[in-house]
Design an enzyme around this catalytic site. Structure first.
Site: not given
Length: 577
Positions: A265, A375, A314, A410, A141
Site C-alpha cells: 500500500h 498490504h 497502487r 488487486r 479509489e
C-alpha cells in the site's frame, strides 16, 4: 533462471519444507460436515450460509470473531451499484489493474454477482453511508473510472460489515447445526490415504472450550484464513496474518499460485525505521477525495508518472514513491490533505483522523509522512470458479485464495467483494456435492515427508529476509540472498519427528507453529519472485524492468511428497488475456 510457457521449473537446489507440523498427539476429536477456518467476510459468509444448507458446520477462528483482516478494511467494497455504472466497466477496470493476468471468467463472476451480494449485506443489517436521497453513497479509489466504492462509517467499512455478519452469527449461536470455536490455530489440513482433505488439526490457545491439540474431521474444509502480512517487517495486516492457510494447504499438497504478486500500500503512516508489525494505513479513499502526494521538498510528483496521478493503480503509486524517496534521499514522502478541510476530513475519515491523532498528527493541519508497506497478497491457494483447490475436498476463499480475479495487482476495494462472492459460490458447490453424496467422510492418514518445527526467535530473521528480497523492489541478487537466508533458517528445523517423541511445550507452541508458516510462505514467495523475470503489477524486478508477453501466465507451486518445492509455469488459456 528463466522459464518458458508450459515448462516445469525449480531452483538449482529445490527448497525443502516440512509436509506437516511437529505437534503433540491429538487429544480430542470432533466432527462436522464442513469445517470453515477464518472469521473475515469470506469465512463468516460461508459459515452462515452453510448452516442453512448442511446438517453441521464448524467455524474455527484464531482469536475472536472480529479479529480478522476484514474489520481493518477502511476504503470500502467495490460494486457497480450506481445507475450510470455497469459490471462491464467494473470488469474493464479490474482487468487493467491486473496487467494481463486476471482470469476474465472469474472477474466477470465477481462484477456480475457483486451488486446483489452487497445488497444482501444491507438486508443482513450492514449500514452503509447514505446520500441525502437515501441511496448508498459511493466514492472512487485508484484504478476505478466510476464512483463505485460503498463505505460505512466514513472509513470503517470492514468493521461495519464484520459487525453485521457477527451479529447474524450470534443470533444463531444456539443452533445445534453450527459451532464456533474461538482461540484456535489450525495447524494442518488432514488428508486421507487418497490425498482427499478430511479435516484439520488445531490447537486451542488457552481460552477455548477444549484444551491442547485436537482434530476436527469433516467432509470438506474451507480455508478463509486471510493474508501473509507478518512475513514482512512492516505491514497493514493484523498480527494474526501469518499465512497459516497457505502454509497448511502447501503441506497438504495443494497448488498455490501468483505468490510473487504482493501489493504494497502506497500510503502507510511512516513511524520510523524501527517500526515493526501492523502499521496504520491511510486509506486510498483519502486520495480519492483529493489528497495529494508531495516529496520532502514539497514537490508533487504523481502527475508526471501516470495519467490518473494520485489515483493510479497502487503498484504504480508505490513504485513511484520508492523512486521519489531514492531521488530525494528520504525514507518517506508526504500526504497532503490540508486543503480538504477539518470538518470534511473528520466526517469522512473519523477512524483515520483518530488514529493519526494518537500518533500526534493532524490530518487537517499537517503533512503526513507516508511510505509503502505490505498490504495485500494477490496470490494464494489456487482455486477454480467455485473455490475448489487441487486437493479434493479442500476449498479456499478470500485473501488466502487465488481465484485469478486480481491477476498481478488487486484493484482497490475488490478484496471484500471477492471474499463475499466466492464464499457464496463455495457454499453452493459444497452443499450440492454433500447432498449428492460426492463428499463422504474419510479417515485421515499419515502423510509422507518430514514434520518440523522452528523456534519462535527465527521470526525476526524471516521477516528481515523477506523484506530485503521480495519487497517493493526486487533483484536476482536480493532474492538469491533471501533464499539462502531462509535455507539456513530451515537447516535448524527438526524433521522426521519419531512417533512417541517427547511432548512439545504447547504453551509456546503457537509462536513456533506460526513461525513455521511464515517460513514456508516466505520460501515459496521468494522462489516464485526469483523465477518471474519481468516487472508486472505488484512484482517489480529492478533487473527486469519491463513486462514480457512470455510471462502471460501463472507460476504454480506445490510440495511433492518429499517436501521439495516444485514450480511450473501455466500459460493463461486463449481468450483469458
Amino acid at each position: 533462471m528463466s522459464t518458458g510457457p508450459g515448462t516445469t521449473t525449480s531452483s538449482p537446489v529445490r527448497p525443502r519444507l516440512a509436509t506437516s507440523l511437529a505437534t503433540p498427539e491429538v487429544g480430542w476429536t470432533t466432527r462436522a460436515d464442513v469445517i470453515v477456518v477464518g472469521s473475515g467476510i469470506a469465512g463468516l459468509t460461508a459459515a452462515l450460509r452453510l448452516r442453512r444448507r448442511v446438517p453441521r458446520v464448524l467455524l474455527v477462528t484464531k482469536t475472536v470473531l472480529d479479529s480478522g483482516s476484514t474489520r481493518w478494511a477502511q476504503g470500502g467494497i467495490a460494486a457497480a451499484l450506481a445507475p450510470e455504472d455497469s459490471p462491464a466497466e467494473h470488469l474493464d477496470d479490474t482487468l487493467v489493474a491486473g496487467v494481463g493476468l486476471c482470469d476474465e471468467d472469474a472477474v466477470r463472476a465477481l462484477v456480475t454477482e457483486g451488486p446483489a451480494r452487497v445488497r444482501e449485506l444491507v438486508s443482513l443489517g450492514a449500514n452503509f453511508d447514505r446520500t441525502p436521497e437515501g441511496e448508498i453513497a459511493l466514492t472512487r479509489e485508484g484504478g476505478h473510472h466510476r464512483d463505485r466504492i460503498a463505505h460505512a462509517g466514513g472509513d470503517a467499512t470492514g468493521a461495519e460489515i464484520s459487525r453485521a455478519l457477527i451479529a447474524a452469527l450470534e443470533a444463531v449461536r444456539g443452533d445445534p447445526g453450527i459451532e464456533v470455536l474461538e482461540h484456535a490455530l489450525v495447524l494442518d489440513v488432514l488428508t486421507a490415504a487418497d490425498g482427499t482433505a478430511c479435516g484439520v488439526t488445531l490447537h486451542v490457545i488457552g481460552e477455548g472450550s477444549r484444551d491442547g491439540v485436537g482434530a476436527a474431521l469433516g467432509r470438506a474444509v474451507v480455508l478463509a484464513t486471510g493474508g501473509i502480512g507478518q512475513v514482512f517487517q512492516s505491514s497493514t495486516n493484523p498480527r494474526e496474518a501469518t499465512g497459516d492457510g497457505i502454509a497448511a494447504a502447501l503441506r497438504a499438497g495443494a497448488e498455490v499460485a501468483d505468490l510473487e504478486f504482493v501489493q504494497f500500500h502506497p500510503t502507510v503512516l511512516w513511524l520510523g525505521q524501527n517500526a515493526r508489525g501492523q502499521q496504520p494505513l491511510i486509506s486510498e479513499a483519502v486520495r480519492g477525495e483529493g489528497a495529494l502526494l508531495v516529496d520532502v521538498n514539497g514537490v508533487r510528483f504523481m502527475p508526471g508518472v501516470h495519467e490518473m496521478a494520485e489515483l493510479a493503480p497502487r503498484d504504480v503509486v508505490a513504485k513511484a514513491i520508492v523512486r521519489q524517496m531514492a531521488a530525494t534521499g528520504s525514507s518517506h514522502v508526504f500526504l497532503d490533505a490540508r486543503h480538504l478541510g477539518r470538518d470534511f476530513l473528520r466526517r469522512r475519515f473519523p477512524t483515520i483522523v483518530n488514529a493519526l491523532s494518537g500518533h500526534r498528527f493532524d490530518l487537517a493541519e499537517d503533512l503526513i509522512p507516508v511510505a509503502p508497506a505490505q498490504h495485500y497478497h494477490s496470490g494464494g491457494i489456487r482455486v477454480d470458479a467455485v473455490g475448489r483447490s487441487s486437493v479434493a475436498g479442500l476449498y479456499a476463499a478470500g485473501e488466502c485464495s487465488c481465484t485469478g480475479v486480481h491477476g498481478a495487482n488487486r484493484l482497490a476495494s475488490n478484496s471484500l467483494l471477492e471474499g463475499l462472492v466466492f464464499a457464496h459460490r463455495i457454499v453452493d458447490d459444497v452443499s450440492t456435492r454433500i447432498s449428492h453424496g460426492d463428499l463422504p467422510q474419510r479417515e485421515p492418514s499419515a502423510r509422507p515427508g518430514p514434520a518440523g518445527l522452528l523456534p519462535a526467535t527465527a521470526r525476526v530473521k524471516i521477516q528481515r529476509a523477506a523484506s530485503a528480497g521480495p519487497g517493493v523492489i526486487r533483484t536476482a541478487a536480493g532474492l538469491s540472498a533471501t533464499a539462502a537466508d531462509l535455507a539456513r533458517i530451515s537447516s535448524g528445523v527438526p524433521v522426521e519427528v519419531p512417533a512417541g517423541a517427547q511432548k512439545l511445550d504447547v504453551t509456546h507452541g503457537t509462536a513456533e507453529w506460526e513461525t513455521m508458516n511464515l517460513h514456508a510462505v516466505a520460501t515459496a514467495l521468494t522462489a516464485s519472485a526469483a523465477l518471474r523475470e519481468e516487472t508486472r503489477g505488484g512484482h517489480y524486478r529492478e533487473d527486469f524492468p519491463a513486462a514480457s508477453e512470455k510471462w502471460l501466465g501463472r507460476l504454480v507451486a506445490r510440495l511433492n511428497p518429499d517436501g521439495e518445492l516444485e514450480t511450473r509455469f501455466a500459460a493463461l488459456p486463449e481468450g483469458k488475456l
